[in-house]
Design a protein around this motif. Sequence first.
Motif, PDB file in Angstrom:
ATOM      1  N   LEU A 186      16.576   4.296   0.259  1.00  0.00           N
ATOM      2  CA  LEU A 186      17.872   4.702   0.807  1.00  0.00           C
ATOM      3  C   LEU A 186      18.991   3.898   0.161  1.00  0.00           C
ATOM      4  O   LEU A 186      18.803   2.735  -0.210  1.00  0.00           O
ATOM      5  N   SER A 187      20.151   4.515   0.042  1.00  0.00           N
ATOM      6  CA  SER A 187      21.294   3.805  -0.541  1.00  0.00           C
ATOM      7  C   SER A 187      21.749   2.642   0.322  1.00  0.00           C
ATOM      8  O   SER A 187      22.416   1.722  -0.159  1.00  0.00           O
ATOM      9  N   SER A 188      21.372   2.650   1.593  1.00  0.00           N
ATOM     10  CA  SER A 188      21.792   1.586   2.515  1.00  0.00           C
ATOM     11  C   SER A 188      20.872   0.368   2.487  1.00  0.00           C
ATOM     12  O   SER A 188      21.130  -0.603   3.205  1.00  0.00           O
ATOM     13  N   ARG A 189      19.833   0.395   1.700  1.00  0.00           N
ATOM     14  CA  ARG A 189      18.974  -0.785   1.579  1.00  0.00           C
ATOM     15  C   ARG A 189      19.749  -1.914   0.929  1.00  0.00           C
ATOM     16  O   ARG A 189      20.424  -1.737  -0.083  1.00  0.00           O
ATOM     17  N   ILE A 190      19.656  -3.115   1.522  1.00  0.00           N
ATOM     18  CA  ILE A 190      20.485  -4.230   1.039  1.00  0.00           C
ATOM     19  C   ILE A 190      19.716  -5.189   0.138  1.00  0.00           C
ATOM     20  O   ILE A 190      20.322  -6.108  -0.433  1.00  0.00           O
ATOM     21  N   ASN A 191      18.406  -5.011   0.003  1.00  0.00           N
ATOM     22  CA  ASN A 191      17.654  -5.831  -0.947  1.00  0.00           C
ATOM     23  C   ASN A 191      16.421  -5.054  -1.398  1.00  0.00           C
ATOM     24  O   ASN A 191      16.198  -3.919  -0.972  1.00  0.00           O
ATOM     25  N   GLU A 192      15.623  -5.685  -2.246  1.00  0.00           N
ATOM     26  CA  GLU A 192      14.488  -4.990  -2.849  1.00  0.00           C
ATOM     27  C   GLU A 192      13.175  -5.199  -2.091  1.00  0.00           C
ATOM     28  O   GLU A 192      12.121  -4.788  -2.568  1.00  0.00           O
ATOM     29  N   ARG A 228      22.051  15.294   8.432  1.00  0.00           N
ATOM     30  CA  ARG A 228      20.796  14.595   8.131  1.00  0.00           C
ATOM     31  C   ARG A 228      20.046  14.247   9.415  1.00  0.00           C
ATOM     32  O   ARG A 228      20.647  13.803  10.386  1.00  0.00           O
ATOM     33  N   GLN A 229      18.749  14.484   9.378  1.00  0.00           N
ATOM     34  CA  GLN A 229      17.873  14.096  10.477  1.00  0.00           C
ATOM     35  C   GLN A 229      16.778  13.175   9.930  1.00  0.00           C
ATOM     36  O   GLN A 229      16.657  12.993   8.723  1.00  0.00           O
ATOM     37  N   ILE A 230      16.017  12.623  10.820  1.00  0.00           N
ATOM     38  CA  ILE A 230      14.899  11.762  10.431  1.00  0.00           C
ATOM     39  C   ILE A 230      13.602  12.430  10.883  1.00  0.00           C
ATOM     40  O   ILE A 230      13.452  12.795  12.053  1.00  0.00           O
ATOM     41  N   ARG A 280       8.083  10.720   0.312  1.00  0.00           N
ATOM     42  CA  ARG A 280       7.756   9.327   0.611  1.00  0.00           C
ATOM     43  C   ARG A 280       8.537   8.863   1.842  1.00  0.00           C
ATOM     44  O   ARG A 280       9.655   9.310   2.093  1.00  0.00           O
ATOM     45  N   PRO A 281       7.981   7.951   2.625  1.00  0.00           N
ATOM     46  CA  PRO A 281       8.723   7.395   3.765  1.00  0.00           C
ATOM     47  C   PRO A 281       9.808   6.441   3.264  1.00  0.00           C
ATOM     48  O   PRO A 281       9.643   5.789   2.217  1.00  0.00           O
ATOM     49  N   PHE A 282      10.909   6.362   3.991  1.00  0.00           N
ATOM     50  CA  PHE A 282      11.915   5.358   3.619  1.00  0.00           C
ATOM     51  C   PHE A 282      11.722   4.077   4.421  1.00  0.00           C
ATOM     52  O   PHE A 282      12.359   3.052   4.136  1.00  0.00           O
ATOM     53  N   ALA A 283      10.810   4.084   5.389  1.00  0.00           N
ATOM     54  CA  ALA A 283      10.469   2.882   6.147  1.00  0.00           C
ATOM     55  C   ALA A 283       9.165   3.130   6.897  1.00  0.00           C
ATOM     56  O   ALA A 283       8.863   4.263   7.269  1.00  0.00           O
ATOM     57  N   LYS A 293       0.819  -1.218   0.000  1.00  0.00           N
ATOM     58  CA  LYS A 293       0.000   0.000   0.000  1.00  0.00           C
ATOM     59  C   LYS A 293       0.852   1.268   0.000  1.00  0.00           C
ATOM     60  O   LYS A 293       0.335   2.362  -0.160  1.00  0.00           O
ATOM     61  N   TYR A 294       2.166   1.099   0.229  1.00  0.00           N
ATOM     62  CA  TYR A 294       3.051   2.256   0.362  1.00  0.00           C
ATOM     63  C   TYR A 294       3.990   2.363  -0.827  1.00  0.00           C
ATOM     64  O   TYR A 294       4.382   1.368  -1.435  1.00  0.00           O
ATOM     65  N   SER A 295       4.361   3.610  -1.106  1.00  0.00           N
ATOM     66  CA  SER A 295       5.426   3.894  -2.056  1.00  0.00           C
ATOM     67  C   SER A 295       6.603   4.432  -1.247  1.00  0.00           C
ATOM     68  O   SER A 295       6.458   5.408  -0.506  1.00  0.00           O
ATOM     69  N   PHE A 296       7.765   3.790  -1.354  1.00  0.00           N
ATOM     70  CA  PHE A 296       8.886   4.094  -0.485  1.00  0.00           C
ATOM     71  C   PHE A 296      10.009   4.829  -1.224  1.00  0.00           C
ATOM     72  O   PHE A 296      10.262   4.580  -2.403  1.00  0.00           O
TER      73      PHE A 296
END
Length: 265
Positions: A43-49, A82-84, A183-186, A37-40
């Motif tokens: 981040l470059s640190s994501r290790i998989n899809e 960078r902040q979150i 968009r949220p990254f998580a 339901k989300y579009s993310f």
Amino acid sequence: MAVLSCLPGLKVDIKVNGELAKEYDAPPDDVKARSEKYSFYKLSSRINEENPYALAYVESKPGEQFELAIDSSGLGFPDSRRQIKLTVIIDNWSLQPYVIMKQVDTLSTTNVGDNVTGWKRISFGFSSLDIGGGSIAPPKTSVGKVAEKVLKGKAVDSRATFKSEAATAPTFHSVTSVDPLYRPFAVFEFRYRTMEGLIREFIVPRPKEVIDVEEEFMRIKRIKPEIGVEARGIKREPMDATLFASRYRQRRLEDGKVEIDLTDD
């Protein structure tokens, strides 16, 4: 602890009365359906899809306070650049966005109000669900009655409650999103139920009932005294207590009692 397989450096937990709440896994089909339901933002640190979405259940007990614990030390930020930005939604109430400036942080309160009417600090807790026939729209700082028809077929049995106290004006931060689409990254989702609600929703297995077979046999014998005696010239064999629940799987415990699995499978 809710951890994303694609972003193992980010961890989010629920704390209840200052202690980490035990989390229970959600059905995989629910996780997959919700994640789509989300579009993310990637981040470059994501290790998989895999989608960076986590869904877990926690036990709620009326009167207990809860808070959100975030650990992003594995991501290497927030830092000086960078902040979150944390967006929290509790019972359909979207809290004031919170800017995380530390890699290990806790959100236990939020501020509501303005400089004219004044500010209040709101803390979060669990409460029993008040079921009625009215609207399910929540007011700004609490959830009122929930329409019974909305809950039909669901195991929802708890709600959030909010306590307020006077507060000074909060500090606001001006931030710029790295994603022009915002968009949220998580996304982490926690559902809270009482233990009985968790059992009814099949998140937690129903506890096996342990009975003393000898005691139960004697109880039935007192109710039906003809068991194990001779009557009308017909000899009745005494009932073997070990066969009392023979249709169920059994396991004898060290104290002599027998654990009986009452499930049909």
